[in-house]
Design a protein around this motif. Structure first.
Motif, short mmCIF file in Angstrom:
data_model
loop_
_atom_site.label_atom_id
_atom_site.label_comp_id
_atom_site.label_asym_id
_atom_site.label_seq_id
_atom_site.Cartn_x
_atom_site.Cartn_y
_atom_site.Cartn_z
N ARG A 36 0.83 -1.21 0.00
CA ARG A 36 0.00 0.00 0.00
C ARG A 36 0.87 1.26 0.00
O ARG A 36 0.55 2.24 -0.70
N GLN B 279 0.90 4.15 -2.82
CA GLN B 279 0.76 5.57 -2.52
C GLN B 279 1.94 6.38 -3.05
O GLN B 279 1.78 7.50 -3.53
N THR C 81 1.37 6.76 -6.72
CA THR C 81 0.33 7.77 -6.97
C THR C 81 0.88 9.18 -6.75
O THR C 81 0.63 10.09 -7.54
#
Length: 413
Positions: free
Chosen positions: A195, A199, A202
């Motif tokens: 995760r 992130q 992103t």
């Protein structure tokens, strides 16, 4: 040249692990056959020590290690029980109970069985931590069945056998639960890392999008202004039209070069294998930005305060880049939306922060439908990422104002 060495090294480690496991089986039975009649004190320790040899195989191949361990443990338990029983029949001193009589063979055979049960439970816990639920459940049931089968050799009477079976089952459940907890914790940690990686990807995409927006928006704004000037004066003032075309050419070349560098970096799997990237823009590059904006028909008055213009220690790269991009985007908005021919840029470097302010006396972006887009959002995000402050809006005396304050780390400045 180092990669081909890995397979032989792995094969050597695997071979040594199997040799240690086989040595454990041989040494265990040698110790049991020589100390089977008196498994107390240091002799009991000699039975426990060979278990260290099995650990490398348990760590690398827990399933084969479990099968090897179960076979060796069951055989050792039966051998110990048989040796003690044989010694008792021929009158050997097997051990005295509290009443002075001869202790049953099973009262000492259980010691070797429980020592082996500890190793078995550790192996089952390893399987539960590294294998699927089905595999670990089958391994636990098989191991428990062999352990209970061995208990029938050293526990006489239904109550004693039942107590041993319950104890073995509880320890097996405990080992399986501990292994499963470790497996879930590892999975949770891996999920958190995945995760965090998503992130980061992103955030990097958003950063690249902002970079592209800042670069392209400013350049297209300048090109649009120069193209309009050239179209209006091409018949009456050919020299001015020629200057406008030259500005369009220079701006287009700079933009294409920047896009090639960025896209080339994105296409390269190995950043070190790609073409070298150009340096990120800094505040010292504002003079060139001012010149390009002046060519677009907007005069930029620069004011440097404090230690912002080459004085003091250098600012962190991310602060220099963000300040430059905020100023660039604000000037682009002045060129495209304000309807004025001048703006003022103030850069103020203090001990603990860097402040930038861009003002103009035009009609303001808020009066134009759709004028406020990704530009202000990008500037606000840049300031927020550095824990700074950002404000933008019309001025009371007319025009528009953009201001940002970026804190400077204490170690810098």
């Amino acid at each position: 040249m180092k990669a081909p060495l890995n397979p032989p090294r792995s094969l050597l480690t695997e071979t040594l692990a199997w040799c240690s496991g086989i040595a454990y089986v041989i040494l265990l039975h040698v110790v049991v056959l020589n100390t089977g009649r008196d498994l107390t004190g240091m002799r009991l320790l000699l039975v426990a020590l060979p278990g260290v040899l099995l650990l490398p195989l348990i760590l690398r191949r827990p399933l084969p290690a479990l099968l090897l361990l179960l076979g060796a443990s069951f055989a050792a338990t039966v051998s110990t029980d048989s040796a003690m029983a044989a010694g008792q029949e021929v009158g050997h001193d097997v051990g005295q109970d509290v009443m002075g009589g001869v202790a049953p063979a099973g009262t000492q055979a259980w010691q070797i069985a429980y020592l082996q049960a500890v190793l078995t439970d550790l192996t089952v816990g390893r399987i539960a931590a590294t294998r699927s639920r089905l595999t670990s459940a089958v391994a636990a049931l098989v191991a428990l069945g062999v352990q209970i089968g061995g208990a029938s050799y050293y526990r006489e009477g239904s109550s004693s056998f039942l107590a041993a079976s319950v104890f073995l089952a509880l320890t097996m459940v405990t080992a399986s639960t501990a292994g499963y907890s470790i497996r879930e914790r590892r999975r949770h940690t891996a999920d958190l890392r995945a995760r965090a990686a998503e992130q980061a990807v992103t955030a990097e995409r958003l950063r690249i999008a902002r970079e592209l927006h800042d670069m392209v928006a400013h350049s297209i704004g300048v090109i649009a202004i120069q193209a309009g000037v050239g179209r209006r004066v091409i018949d009456t003032q050919p020299s001015e039209a020629r200057n406008a075309l030259g500005a369009i050419e220079d701006t287009s070349r700079d933009t294409l070069a920047g896009l090639r560098r960025m896209l080339g970096a994105l296409r390269q799997a190995d950043p070190e294998a790609g073409a070298p990237l150009g340096p990120a823009p800094v505040l010292a590059d504002l003079d060139e930005l001012v010149e390009r904006t002046r060519d677009a028909g907007v005069r930029v008055d620069m004011e440097w305060r404090g230690k912002a213009h080459g004085e003091g220690r250098p600012l962190p790269a991310e602060i220099e880049l963000s300040a430059y991009r905020i100023i660039q985007e604000a000037i682009t908005n002045v060129v495209r939306h304000s309807g004025t021919d001048a703006c003022r840029v103030t850069v103020d470097r203090r001990e603990d922060d860097l402040s930038v302010e861009i003002t103009d006396e035009g009609r303001g972006m808020s009066t134009l439908p759709g004028a406020v887009g990704y530009g202000l959002t990008g500037m606000r995000e840049r300031a927020a990422l550095l824990h700074g402050e950002f404000t933008a809006g019309p001025r009371a005396e007319g025009g528009f104002r953009v201001a940002a304050r970026l804190p400077v780390p204490a170690a810098v400045g």
